[in-house]
Design a protein around this motif. Structure first.
Motif, mmCIF file in Angstrom:
data_model
loop_
_atom_site.group_PDB
_atom_site.id
_atom_site.type_symbol
_atom_site.label_atom_id
_atom_site.label_comp_id
_atom_site.label_asym_id
_atom_site.label_seq_id
_atom_site.Cartn_x
_atom_site.Cartn_y
_atom_site.Cartn_z
ATOM 1 N N GLN A 69 46.274 -28.019 8.740
ATOM 2 C CA GLN A 69 46.454 -28.227 7.404
ATOM 3 C C GLN A 69 46.108 -26.897 6.572
ATOM 4 N N ASN A 89 51.590 -30.694 7.121
ATOM 5 C CA ASN A 89 50.837 -31.863 6.784
ATOM 6 C C ASN A 89 50.430 -32.497 7.711
ATOM 7 N N ALA A 90 49.685 -32.312 8.597
ATOM 8 C CA ALA A 90 49.224 -33.250 9.967
ATOM 9 C C ALA A 90 48.638 -34.438 9.680
ATOM 10 N N PHE A 146 55.170 -36.009 6.898
ATOM 11 C CA PHE A 146 54.014 -35.949 7.948
ATOM 12 C C PHE A 146 54.386 -35.319 9.122
ATOM 13 N N ASP A 190 43.397 -35.715 7.595
ATOM 14 C CA ASP A 190 44.621 -36.171 7.730
ATOM 15 C C ASP A 190 45.500 -36.361 6.500
ATOM 16 N N GLY A 191 46.772 -35.851 6.447
ATOM 17 C CA GLY A 191 47.454 -35.764 5.403
ATOM 18 C C GLY A 191 47.058 -35.148 4.252
ATOM 19 N N ASN A 192 46.107 -34.325 4.392
ATOM 20 C CA ASN A 192 45.325 -33.450 3.432
ATOM 21 C C ASN A 192 45.052 -34.357 2.081
ATOM 22 N N GLY A 242 49.797 -38.686 -2.309
ATOM 23 C CA GLY A 242 50.123 -38.849 -0.783
ATOM 24 C C GLY A 242 49.297 -40.164 -0.157
ATOM 25 N N LEU A 276 51.242 -43.792 1.254
ATOM 26 C CA LEU A 276 50.871 -44.683 2.204
ATOM 27 C C LEU A 276 50.658 -45.933 2.082
#
Lengths: 265, 265
Positions: free
Chosen positions: A89, A94-95, A142, B102-104, B133, B137
């Motif tokens: 990040q 965008n992990a 992602f 995760d996923g910022n 984000g 999801l």
């Protein structure tokens, strides 16, 4: 078809924070869709030791009893995975850190007990990978980061070999993406002369592989790795590349990287 | 607007596998979009003790030095989070286990050192939550399960209070969803008589809250919880419900559940 890189890193990257930093920096520069797969390196053994839980290995596989599963869930799924995610990040990638349970992305079967009880170890099968769910995450922007854990779909996490996960992901995703599987290890690639790091064989197709085996140029330790790679290729993976993690930047710089195994050179 | 439940569970659910099982079973039955937020309960302290790392608390907050951050990353992000995810998958809920990295999805700022150095503790700020984000999801069919970890966007994971995360998520998401925030705790709700579990006050609005405070019916321990709840409501959250985790099924069964705090009763 869009291209996809699936990259597997092991202990030599994970156990050394400087190696990991450089690897992740090169990883973020790779263009296109990508998935990272990691094991736990020595950290799981160290944490297990500190907790008084003995590591038992058989043929390089960890025997995973209840206590050991707790340790690998903490180390693989928590400590290693989330630190990689946070670092990616920072680099603007965008992990999303995942086990196979997350999003029901990889299901496995608990290994049946034969002569050895491996405990909570999961084997991948045909249809293990939720290709649609994973494609959706990729196209949503992602970058999935998988640790070496799957689940049985019935509430049980399972310890699963990271090489196997990477290969299963590559085979499954090759129906949707032009997929290249990269195994990072400590050498620059498959070597003509084991003592000469500069003797990398750049390309190997099945015909050349047979020749190299007859000439006994490929040593026994590499055979299972390469056999598995050619199996993945036979199952649709475009290429399997074996190379050193700190050379990964060569791909972005259009320089040669590792040994490329493919159907035709 | 679609409705969204954000539910926070703490130690009394996490530390007891039977409670957790029943809670997750009720959670999966909740219709519509939902997000689960959990802390680490006593497990982080236990694992820390086993590793010889002393837990230091100030005003109920954990002092998070480097070693403690490793422990909470393992326990919150790995052990607790991934076991919840695997169990929800068993119930057919497509859970995705997340830290803020995760996923910022949730960024925080490391708490400045004043009289006390809390270490790697993150404070939420305006704009901490990546609303877009997270909405993506949810609408893609995932049920996010957040642990009490965020990141600073610069590679650093941060320990962040789970109540605060739940509240920040609720406020941020209330612009996109009709958001109800549920805090599960050990009592059936806000009680008229602290010794009578059946004396739950079903609805409290700001006017009634002032009355209850003047009448000294609400005891001091509840005041910060309720003050925070009314702040969240003032910031757009539809309602905050405080109730016992094993009564959550009442919502699906259209029975009364806990104490509902809202702008107007």
């Amino acid at each position: 078809m869009n291209s996809l890189y699936i990259i597997k890193i092991g202990g030599n990257v994970i156990d050394n924070s400087e190696n990991l930093y450089h690897f992740l920096k090169d990883f973020k520069d790779l263009a296109g869709y990508k998935i990272l797969v990691h094991g736990g390196g020595k950290i799981a053994t160290q944490v297990g030791d500190s907790l008084g839980i003995e590591s038992r290995m058989v043929d390089g596989r960890r025997i995973t009893d209840v206590e050991t599963l707790r340790v690998v869930t903490m180390v693989y799924g928590g400590l290693v995975n989330k630190n990689i995610v946070a670092q990616l990040q920072r680099f603007g990638t965008n992990a999303l850190g995942l086990t196979g349970a997350d999003g029901n992305l990889i299901t496995a079967k608990k290994r049946p007990v034969k002569t050895i009880d491996y405990g909570f170890v999961g084997d991948i099968y045909d249809g293990s990978v939720n290709t649609e769910g994973l494609s959706n995450l990729l196209t949503a922007g992602f970058t999935p980061v998988f640790c070496a854990l799957t689940h049985d779909g019935d509430g049980q996490l399972l310890n699963t070999n990271a090489d196997t996960i990477a290969s299963a992901l590559a085979v499954a995703m090759s129906g949707v993406f032009d997929t290249t599987l990269i195994y990072c290890f400590e050498k620059k690639g498959v070597l003509m002369d084991i003592d000469d790091e500069e003797s990398v064989i750049r390309d190997i197709d099945p015909v050349r592989y047979e020749e190299l085996k007859i000439q006994q140029i490929i040593h026994s330790g590499m055979l299972p790795k390469l056999d598995n790679a050619f199996t993945a290729i036979a199952c649709g993976v475009k290429a399997v590349v074996i190379g050193r993690s700190d050379d990964l930047g060569n791909i972005t710089q259009k320089k040669p990287f590792g040994t490329r195994l493919s159907r035709n050179t």
